[in-house]
Design a protein around this motif. Sequence first.
Motif, PDB file in Angstrom:
ATOM      1  N   PHE A  10      34.328  36.459  28.376  1.00 23.88           N
ATOM      2  CA  PHE A  10      34.717  37.740  28.956  1.00 23.88           C
ATOM      3  C   PHE A  10      33.823  38.334  29.840  1.00 23.88           C
ATOM      4  CE2 PHE A  10      37.828  37.822  25.626  1.00 23.88           C
ATOM      5  CZ  PHE A  10      38.920  38.006  26.299  1.00 23.88           C
ATOM      6  N   TYR A  13      34.808  38.830  33.616  1.00 22.68           N
ATOM      7  CA  TYR A  13      35.590  39.599  34.006  1.00 22.68           C
ATOM      8  C   TYR A  13      35.180  41.009  33.747  1.00 22.68           C
ATOM      9  CZ  TYR A  13      38.837  35.660  33.273  1.00 22.68           C
ATOM     10  OH  TYR A  13      39.414  34.457  33.529  1.00 22.68           O
ATOM     11  N   MET A  15      34.378  42.304  30.758  1.00 16.27           N
ATOM     12  CA  MET A  15      35.109  42.566  29.501  1.00 16.27           C
ATOM     13  C   MET A  15      34.347  42.449  28.228  1.00 16.27           C
ATOM     14  SD  MET A  15      38.566  43.386  30.338  1.00 16.27           S
ATOM     15  CE  MET A  15      39.378  43.044  28.909  1.00 16.27           C
ATOM     16  N   LYS A  18      34.429  45.069  25.432  1.00 16.59           N
ATOM     17  CA  LYS A  18      35.362  45.483  24.941  1.00 16.59           C
ATOM     18  C   LYS A  18      35.654  44.939  23.533  1.00 16.59           C
ATOM     19  CE  LYS A  18      39.161  46.847  26.819  1.00 16.59           C
ATOM     20  NZ  LYS A  18      40.405  46.591  27.570  1.00 16.59           N
ATOM     21  N   THR A 120      49.786  46.873  23.469  1.00 14.53           N
ATOM     22  CA  THR A 120      48.644  46.136  23.297  1.00 14.53           C
ATOM     23  C   THR A 120      48.678  45.381  22.046  1.00 14.53           C
ATOM     24  OG1 THR A 120      47.483  48.115  22.197  1.00 14.53           O
ATOM     25  CG2 THR A 120      47.265  47.966  24.461  1.00 14.53           C
ATOM     26  N   LEU A 134      43.687  44.088  24.004  1.00 14.31           N
ATOM     27  CA  LEU A 134      44.271  43.827  25.138  1.00 14.31           C
ATOM     28  C   LEU A 134      45.908  44.014  25.341  1.00 14.31           C
ATOM     29  CD1 LEU A 134      43.085  40.016  25.114  1.00 14.31           C
ATOM     30  CD2 LEU A 134      41.934  42.070  26.435  1.00 14.31           C
ATOM     31  N   THR A 135      46.199  44.229  26.728  1.00 16.23           N
ATOM     32  CA  THR A 135      47.691  44.664  27.123  1.00 16.23           C
ATOM     33  C   THR A 135      48.061  42.977  27.156  1.00 16.23           C
ATOM     34  OG1 THR A 135      47.118  44.389  29.466  1.00 16.23           O
ATOM     35  CG2 THR A 135      47.031  46.677  28.274  1.00 16.23           C
ATOM     36  N   GLU A 138      47.068  41.482  30.259  1.00 18.47           N
ATOM     37  CA  GLU A 138      45.614  40.979  30.161  1.00 18.47           C
ATOM     38  C   GLU A 138      45.666  39.850  29.158  1.00 18.47           C
ATOM     39  OE1 GLU A 138      43.008  45.147  30.377  1.00 18.47           O
ATOM     40  OE2 GLU A 138      44.019  44.608  28.285  1.00 18.47           O
ATOM     41  N   GLU A 140      48.078  37.476  28.771  1.00 19.42           N
ATOM     42  CA  GLU A 140      48.445  36.407  29.771  1.00 19.42           C
ATOM     43  C   GLU A 140      47.450  35.817  30.612  1.00 19.42           C
ATOM     44  OE1 GLU A 140      53.065  36.726  30.907  1.00 19.42           O
ATOM     45  OE2 GLU A 140      51.735  38.733  31.559  1.00 19.42           O
ATOM     46  N   LYS A 141      46.702  37.056  31.215  1.00 27.19           N
ATOM     47  CA  LYS A 141      45.305  36.594  32.038  1.00 27.19           C
ATOM     48  C   LYS A 141      44.565  35.942  31.444  1.00 27.19           C
ATOM     49  CE  LYS A 141      42.264  38.499  35.370  1.00 27.19           C
ATOM     50  NZ  LYS A 141      41.669  39.730  36.026  1.00 27.19           N
ATOM     51  N   TYR A 142      43.875  36.436  30.519  1.00 23.57           N
ATOM     52  CA  TYR A 142      42.603  36.006  29.794  1.00 23.57           C
ATOM     53  C   TYR A 142      42.636  34.729  29.197  1.00 23.57           C
ATOM     54  CZ  TYR A 142      41.143  40.489  31.806  1.00 23.57           C
ATOM     55  OH  TYR A 142      40.531  41.506  32.495  1.00 23.57           O
TER      56      TYR A 142
END
Length: 156
Positions: A10, A13, A15, A18, A120, A134-135, A138, A140-142
Amino acid sequence: MSIVKVREYFKQYGMENKILEFEESSATVELAAQAVGCEPKRIAKTLSFLVEEKPILIVAAGDAKIDNSKYKAFFHTKAKMLSRDEVENLIGHNVGGVCPFGINEGVTVYLDESLKRFETVFPAAGSSNSAIQLTIPELEKYSASTGWVDVCKNWE
């Protein structure tokens, strides 16, 4: 520790801060929901399987269960979960902290439709006392997922 791998993952990014770490265990859906203070269904559990001798992960809502007929229709094989030892070796995380972040090369990630009803969700972050909020975009992306599947039941 695989939470270190997830934190490093993370970091690219911005992140890493978080990630939530808890004094208590978050190794099950129920314990994770208590730790983060949400309904169990918003815990994004990560399930590990073998398909054609290759490891895959399916991230699903906390209240969802694998539907064997849907699974077989999509993957063309019977659902075969990894053993505790296989999870660590093939995925790169221990049971209780399995997540789609900082995983071994060659592991394919799928997201189950059961997650789409939430704004989320809280997947684990590599240890049995961690999570990250995560949303869905997010996630999907991460997770670098291959895409969405509909292989679960009991959540609708």
